[in-house]
Write a protein that holds these residues in place. Structure first.
Motif, PDB file in Angstrom:
ATOM      1  N   THR A 107      52.973 -36.446 -34.345  1.00  0.00           N
ATOM      2  CA  THR A 107      53.037 -37.690 -33.585  1.00  0.00           C
ATOM      3  C   THR A 107      54.239 -38.472 -34.084  1.00  0.00           C
ATOM      4  O   THR A 107      54.532 -38.480 -35.279  1.00  0.00           O
ATOM      5  CB  THR A 107      51.741 -38.500 -33.778  1.00  0.00           C
ATOM      6  OG1 THR A 107      50.630 -37.678 -33.405  1.00  0.00           O
ATOM      7  CG2 THR A 107      51.741 -39.768 -32.952  1.00  0.00           C
ATOM      8  N   PHE A 108      54.929 -39.133 -33.169  1.00  0.00           N
ATOM      9  CA  PHE A 108      56.157 -39.854 -33.489  1.00  0.00           C
ATOM     10  C   PHE A 108      55.986 -41.329 -33.152  1.00  0.00           C
ATOM     11  O   PHE A 108      55.215 -41.673 -32.264  1.00  0.00           O
ATOM     12  CB  PHE A 108      57.331 -39.265 -32.695  1.00  0.00           C
ATOM     13  CG  PHE A 108      57.432 -37.782 -32.825  1.00  0.00           C
ATOM     14  CD1 PHE A 108      58.084 -37.215 -33.903  1.00  0.00           C
ATOM     15  CD2 PHE A 108      56.834 -36.944 -31.890  1.00  0.00           C
ATOM     16  CE1 PHE A 108      58.143 -35.837 -34.041  1.00  0.00           C
ATOM     17  CE2 PHE A 108      56.898 -35.575 -32.018  1.00  0.00           C
ATOM     18  CZ  PHE A 108      57.552 -35.014 -33.100  1.00  0.00           C
ATOM     19  N   ALA A 109      56.722 -42.175 -33.850  1.00  0.00           N
ATOM     20  CA  ALA A 109      56.659 -43.613 -33.571  1.00  0.00           C
ATOM     21  C   ALA A 109      58.036 -44.226 -33.755  1.00  0.00           C
ATOM     22  O   ALA A 109      58.836 -43.774 -34.579  1.00  0.00           O
ATOM     23  CB  ALA A 109      55.659 -44.307 -34.490  1.00  0.00           C
ATOM     24  N   GLU A 110      58.271 -45.255 -32.958  1.00  0.00           N
ATOM     25  CA  GLU A 110      59.478 -46.053 -33.122  1.00  0.00           C
ATOM     26  C   GLU A 110      59.066 -47.510 -33.157  1.00  0.00           C
ATOM     27  O   GLU A 110      58.065 -47.896 -32.561  1.00  0.00           O
ATOM     28  CB  GLU A 110      60.483 -45.803 -31.997  1.00  0.00           C
ATOM     29  CG  GLU A 110      60.021 -46.251 -30.639  1.00  0.00           C
ATOM     30  CD  GLU A 110      61.026 -45.973 -29.548  1.00  0.00           C
ATOM     31  OE1 GLU A 110      62.134 -45.516 -29.851  1.00  0.00           O
ATOM     32  OE2 GLU A 110      60.695 -46.225 -28.381  1.00  0.00           O
ATOM     33  N   CYS A 111      59.839 -48.297 -33.879  1.00  0.00           N
ATOM     34  CA  CYS A 111      59.548 -49.710 -34.044  1.00  0.00           C
ATOM     35  C   CYS A 111      60.713 -50.529 -33.518  1.00  0.00           C
ATOM     36  O   CYS A 111      61.873 -50.120 -33.623  1.00  0.00           O
ATOM     37  CB  CYS A 111      59.339 -50.046 -35.520  1.00  0.00           C
ATOM     38  SG  CYS A 111      58.017 -49.101 -36.293  1.00  0.00           S
ATOM     39  N   ARG A 112      60.368 -51.684 -32.981  1.00  0.00           N
ATOM     40  CA  ARG A 112      61.383 -52.614 -32.497  1.00  0.00           C
ATOM     41  C   ARG A 112      60.974 -54.001 -32.942  1.00  0.00           C
ATOM     42  O   ARG A 112      59.863 -54.460 -32.659  1.00  0.00           O
ATOM     43  CB  ARG A 112      61.478 -52.530 -30.973  1.00  0.00           C
ATOM     44  CG  ARG A 112      62.534 -53.412 -30.361  1.00  0.00           C
ATOM     45  CD  ARG A 112      62.683 -53.174 -28.857  1.00  0.00           C
ATOM     46  NE  ARG A 112      61.451 -52.877 -28.162  1.00  0.00           N
ATOM     47  CZ  ARG A 112      60.651 -53.783 -27.595  1.00  0.00           C
ATOM     48  NH1 ARG A 112      60.934 -55.057 -27.670  1.00  0.00           N
ATOM     49  NH2 ARG A 112      59.552 -53.416 -26.962  1.00  0.00           N
ATOM     50  N   VAL A 113      61.864 -54.667 -33.647  1.00  0.00           N
ATOM     51  CA  VAL A 113      61.592 -56.038 -34.085  1.00  0.00           C
ATOM     52  C   VAL A 113      61.850 -56.961 -32.905  1.00  0.00           C
ATOM     53  O   VAL A 113      62.945 -56.958 -32.337  1.00  0.00           O
ATOM     54  CB  VAL A 113      62.483 -56.434 -35.285  1.00  0.00           C
ATOM     55  CG1 VAL A 113      62.281 -57.895 -35.642  1.00  0.00           C
ATOM     56  CG2 VAL A 113      62.194 -55.551 -36.485  1.00  0.00           C
ATOM     57  N   ALA A 121      57.527 -62.115 -38.915  1.00  0.00           N
ATOM     58  CA  ALA A 121      58.212 -61.117 -38.085  1.00  0.00           C
ATOM     59  C   ALA A 121      57.219 -60.561 -37.074  1.00  0.00           C
ATOM     60  O   ALA A 121      56.034 -60.391 -37.378  1.00  0.00           O
ATOM     61  CB  ALA A 121      58.758 -59.985 -38.948  1.00  0.00           C
ATOM     62  N   ASN A 122      57.700 -60.307 -35.865  1.00  0.00           N
ATOM     63  CA  ASN A 122      56.912 -59.658 -34.826  1.00  0.00           C
ATOM     64  C   ASN A 122      57.538 -58.298 -34.560  1.00  0.00           C
ATOM     65  O   ASN A 122      58.760 -58.195 -34.397  1.00  0.00           O
ATOM     66  CB  ASN A 122      56.924 -60.474 -33.533  1.00  0.00           C
ATOM     67  CG  ASN A 122      56.371 -61.859 -33.717  1.00  0.00           C
ATOM     68  OD1 ASN A 122      55.691 -62.142 -34.692  1.00  0.00           O
ATOM     69  ND2 ASN A 122      56.666 -62.741 -32.788  1.00  0.00           N
ATOM     70  N   VAL A 123      56.688 -57.271 -34.497  1.00  0.00           N
ATOM     71  CA  VAL A 123      57.181 -55.905 -34.304  1.00  0.00           C
ATOM     72  C   VAL A 123      56.374 -55.229 -33.198  1.00  0.00           C
ATOM     73  O   VAL A 123      55.154 -55.364 -33.135  1.00  0.00           O
ATOM     74  CB  VAL A 123      57.053 -55.078 -35.612  1.00  0.00           C
ATOM     75  CG1 VAL A 123      57.581 -53.663 -35.424  1.00  0.00           C
ATOM     76  CG2 VAL A 123      57.778 -55.766 -36.755  1.00  0.00           C
ATOM     77  N   HIS A 124      57.064 -54.484 -32.354  1.00  0.00           N
ATOM     78  CA  HIS A 124      56.424 -53.660 -31.325  1.00  0.00           C
ATOM     79  C   HIS A 124      56.545 -52.212 -31.787  1.00  0.00           C
ATOM     80  O   HIS A 124      57.619 -51.772 -32.207  1.00  0.00           O
ATOM     81  CB  HIS A 124      57.133 -53.847 -29.977  1.00  0.00           C
ATOM     82  CG  HIS A 124      56.585 -52.968 -28.911  1.00  0.00           C
ATOM     83  ND1 HIS A 124      57.084 -51.716 -28.669  1.00  0.00           N
ATOM     84  CD2 HIS A 124      55.575 -53.142 -28.039  1.00  0.00           C
ATOM     85  CE1 HIS A 124      56.401 -51.161 -27.679  1.00  0.00           C
ATOM     86  NE2 HIS A 124      55.480 -52.014 -27.286  1.00  0.00           N
ATOM     87  N   ILE A 125      55.448 -51.461 -31.740  1.00  0.00           N
ATOM     88  CA  ILE A 125      55.418 -50.071 -32.187  1.00  0.00           C
ATOM     89  C   ILE A 125      54.911 -49.213 -31.035  1.00  0.00           C
ATOM     90  O   ILE A 125      53.939 -49.558 -30.380  1.00  0.00           O
ATOM     91  CB  ILE A 125      54.498 -49.877 -33.414  1.00  0.00           C
ATOM     92  CG1 ILE A 125      54.801 -50.898 -34.501  1.00  0.00           C
ATOM     93  CG2 ILE A 125      54.638 -48.462 -33.968  1.00  0.00           C
ATOM     94  CD1 ILE A 125      53.817 -52.011 -34.606  1.00  0.00           C
ATOM     95  N   SER A 126      55.580 -48.097 -30.813  1.00  0.00           N
ATOM     96  CA  SER A 126      55.175 -47.155 -29.771  1.00  0.00           C
ATOM     97  C   SER A 126      55.050 -45.773 -30.396  1.00  0.00           C
ATOM     98  O   SER A 126      55.935 -45.338 -31.138  1.00  0.00           O
ATOM     99  CB  SER A 126      56.229 -47.133 -28.656  1.00  0.00           C
ATOM    100  OG  SER A 126      55.878 -46.205 -27.660  1.00  0.00           O
ATOM    101  N   ALA A 127      53.930 -45.087 -30.111  1.00  0.00           N
ATOM    102  CA  ALA A 127      53.701 -43.741 -30.655  1.00  0.00           C
ATOM    103  C   ALA A 127      53.540 -42.755 -29.505  1.00  0.00           C
ATOM    104  O   ALA A 127      52.860 -43.039 -28.524  1.00  0.00           O
ATOM    105  CB  ALA A 127      52.451 -43.724 -31.533  1.00  0.00           C
ATOM    106  N   TRP A 128      54.153 -41.603 -29.636  1.00  0.00           N
ATOM    107  CA  TRP A 128      54.076 -40.556 -28.612  1.00  0.00           C
ATOM    108  C   TRP A 128      53.992 -39.195 -29.271  1.00  0.00           C
ATOM    109  O   TRP A 128      54.217 -39.057 -30.470  1.00  0.00           O
ATOM    110  CB  TRP A 128      55.286 -40.634 -27.683  1.00  0.00           C
ATOM    111  CG  TRP A 128      56.569 -40.190 -28.304  1.00  0.00           C
ATOM    112  CD1 TRP A 128      57.124 -38.940 -28.267  1.00  0.00           C
ATOM    113  CD2 TRP A 128      57.461 -40.980 -29.104  1.00  0.00           C
ATOM    114  NE1 TRP A 128      58.296 -38.909 -28.982  1.00  0.00           N
ATOM    115  CE2 TRP A 128      58.527 -40.141 -29.495  1.00  0.00           C
ATOM    116  CE3 TRP A 128      57.468 -42.302 -29.525  1.00  0.00           C
ATOM    117  CZ2 TRP A 128      59.586 -40.590 -30.282  1.00  0.00           C
ATOM    118  CZ3 TRP A 128      58.517 -42.744 -30.308  1.00  0.00           C
ATOM    119  CH2 TRP A 128      59.558 -41.898 -30.683  1.00  0.00           C
TER     120      TRP A 128
END
Length: 155
Positions: A107-113, A121-128
């Motif tokens: 499983t992979f994830a990327e983060c965007r501040v 801090a606010n972070v958006h995380i998406s996993a695919w």
């Protein structure tokens, strides 16, 4: 943050130290087996297929807690690497949406501040798993960056 961890984060940011050295300093991230791959300045976090992350062996499917923990740890490590002066972020809240079944595979994830302030801090995380445009889960997290009182005047 200890000077040793501060130096390690700085070395990772400069590329003189592998990211795995930072993962190994975070016990839960090491337990999950999180890995980081870098392509240019883009970081992708990897939760490898491991028996300890299995939730339902009948399907087989990943444990929802392992996916959530992976995403939260990815966000914390991402913030450590993004901040100019590293401070260990503390989770204020973490909102998770499970969108698809997490099959028993990498499983992979990327983060965007979305916001990086002095204190929060606010972070958006998406996993695919298969295709980035088809995430299995997304999350939004808020982190406390500073122990300063909210009533203190700004510097």
């Amino acid at each position: 943050m200890t000077d040793g961890l501060r130096d390690l984060v700085a070395a990772c940011r400069q590329g003189s130290e592998p990211y795995q050295a930072l993962i190994d300093r975070v016990p839960y991230a090491a337990f999950l087996g999180i890995e980081i791959t870098a392509r240019g300045e883009e970081l992708t976090f990897v939760l490898p297929k491991r028996d300890t992350n299995l939730g339902n062996p009948t399907l087989p499917a990943l444990h929802g807690g392992a996916v959530a923990g992976f995403m939260e740890q990815a966000a914390i490590i991402f913030l450590l690497l993004e901040m100019g002066e590293p401070r260990v972020p503390k989770t204020i809240d973490f909102t998770m949406d499970y969108l698809r079944a997490g099959h028993f595979r990498d499983t992979f994830a990327e983060c965007r501040v979305t916001r990086l302030g002095r204190r929060v801090a606010n972070v958006h995380i998406s996993a695919w798993q298969v295709r980035r445009p088809e995430p299995i889960a997304i999350a939004r997290a808020h982190f406390l960056l500073s122990e300063e009182s909210a009533t203190e005047p700004p510097e």
